[in-house]
Write an enzyme that holds these catalytic residues in place. Structure first.
Site, PDB file in Angstrom:
ATOM      1  CB  VAL A  61       3.222  -7.747   6.107  1.00  9.20           C
ATOM      2  CG1 VAL A  61       4.511  -7.447   6.822  1.00  9.20           C
ATOM      3  CG2 VAL A  61       2.983  -6.798   4.938  1.00  9.20           C
ATOM      4  CE1 TYR A  62       0.704  -6.544   1.183  1.00 12.85           C
ATOM      5  CE2 TYR A  62       0.610  -7.686  -0.903  1.00 12.85           C
ATOM      6  CZ  TYR A  62       0.738  -6.520  -0.185  1.00 12.85           C
ATOM      7  OH  TYR A  62       0.898  -5.324  -0.854  1.00 12.85           O
TER       8      TYR A  62
END
Length: 345
Positions: A61-62
């Site tokens: 998700v980064y």
């Protein structure tokens, strides 16, 4: 650099590891954190590796996977020198298989991470959150398959509660699945909730803590002072609502104590705050972040020296707050405390 075992596992990790939330720079949260590209990331890794940092942490998700892509390009040609940790489980889209830790989701997530990182294995794969909709037996069986396939070497979790972690460990023991070696947790001088239940559990069960946000979501940088407004360039203007809340009075008490110790030691406020964490029970590695070389070198200065017992005691006193029930009797009443003495640092 000091090296430690990751919990009760055989994996050795550096006391400081590098988080790559600043790599990629996509989206409102991660765009505010930083936008480090491959060339700058490669330079940061040069500095980190030279200092003995060998563990690099990321997540799918980064920056919508861009962090993994940038890290993969930065480690190219020296993959055997580093350990890569990534996470999955939080939503990456709106589809039915874009969140959680079902068998379908985990296999897809690991394969996607391997492609983005341009590697054939993950040294540590962590569940980014507990998925209440998926049986822990399904999760553990899937992770076991991924380990047996050689795609994952060690497994861990992040942001689990005590019962969620203990239920998973008990199921792993019962079914002869690989146990979680790591728990990536929020822990700082302005956020000591980890100590109430998760730390004793980790010591009892041999789970190593990987500490995220050791500077209290950017509040312990030395730039925030009692009676002064938030600095104009602080990321907190854009990111405060995403992170752990911190009471202002607690923050100022801790910063006052950090200021005094920093002056005595000739170190910076962040270096003192990180060094305090490195002495805490169950902590295997503290994950530092950096948007540039200067920040990285400053954070690397947190190792190679030690606070005195008296300085630790002052920081403890400034940061300690009453724990909620059922924990506070064990801190405040002698009869309870005799049955459960505090963990030694």
């Amino acid at each position: 650099m000091e090296y430690r075992r990751l919990g009760a596992s055989g994996l050795t990790v550096p006391a400081l590891s590098l988080g790559t939330g600043t790599f990629g720079g996509r989206g409102p949260l991660f765009g505010a954190w930083g936008n480090t590209g491959a060339d700058d990331a490669r330079r940061l890794l040069d500095i980190a590796i030279d200092a003995g940092v060998t563990l690099f942490d990321t997540a799918d998700v980064y920056s919508d996977g861009a962090s993994e892509e940038v890290l993969g390009r930065a480690v190219k040609g020296r993959r055997d020198q580093v350990l890569i940790s990534t996470k999955a489980g939080l939503p990456t889209g709106d589809g039915p298989h874009d969140a959680g830790t079902s068998r379908t989701r985990l296999i897809t997530a690991v394969d996607a991470a391997l492609r983005r990182l341009d590697t054939d294995h993950l040294d540590l794969f962590q569940l980014h959150a507990f998925d209440a909709a998926t049986p822990v037996e399904e999760v553990l069986a899937t992770l076991d398959d991924l380990v047996r396939a050689g795609k994952v070497r060690y497994t861990g979790v992040s942001n689990f509660s005590g019962w969620q972690l203990m239920k998973s460990l008990a199921a792993a023991d019962r079914d002869a699945r690989p146990r979680y070696a790591a728990h990536q947790v929020y822990y700082s001088l302005v956020g000591r909730d980890y100590e109430w239940e998760l730390m004793p559990l980790a010591q009892d069960q041999g789970v190593g803590a990987l500490v995220w946000s050791p500077l209290g979501w950017g509040r312990l940088t030395g730039k925030i002072r009692r009676g002064a407004p938030l600095p104009a360039g602080s990321r907190l203007h854009d990111t405060a609502d995403y992170g752990p809340p911190v009471d202002d009075e607690l923050l100022h008490d801790v910063v006052d104590a950090l200021d005094a110790v920093a002056e005595e030691t000739g170190r910076t406020v962040p270096q003192v705050a990180i060094n305090w964490l490195l002495r805490r029970p169950t902590v295997s590695s503290v994950i530092i972040g950096a948007r540039n070389e200067e920040q990285l070198r400053q954070n690397l200065g947190a190792v190679g020296w030690e606070l005195t017992a008296e300085q630790v005691a002052r920081l403890d006193a400034a940061s300690l707050r009453t724990a909620p029930y059922p924990y506070f009797p064990y801190r405040r009443q002698e009869a309870f405390a005799r049955l459960n003495p505090p963990l030694a640092g």
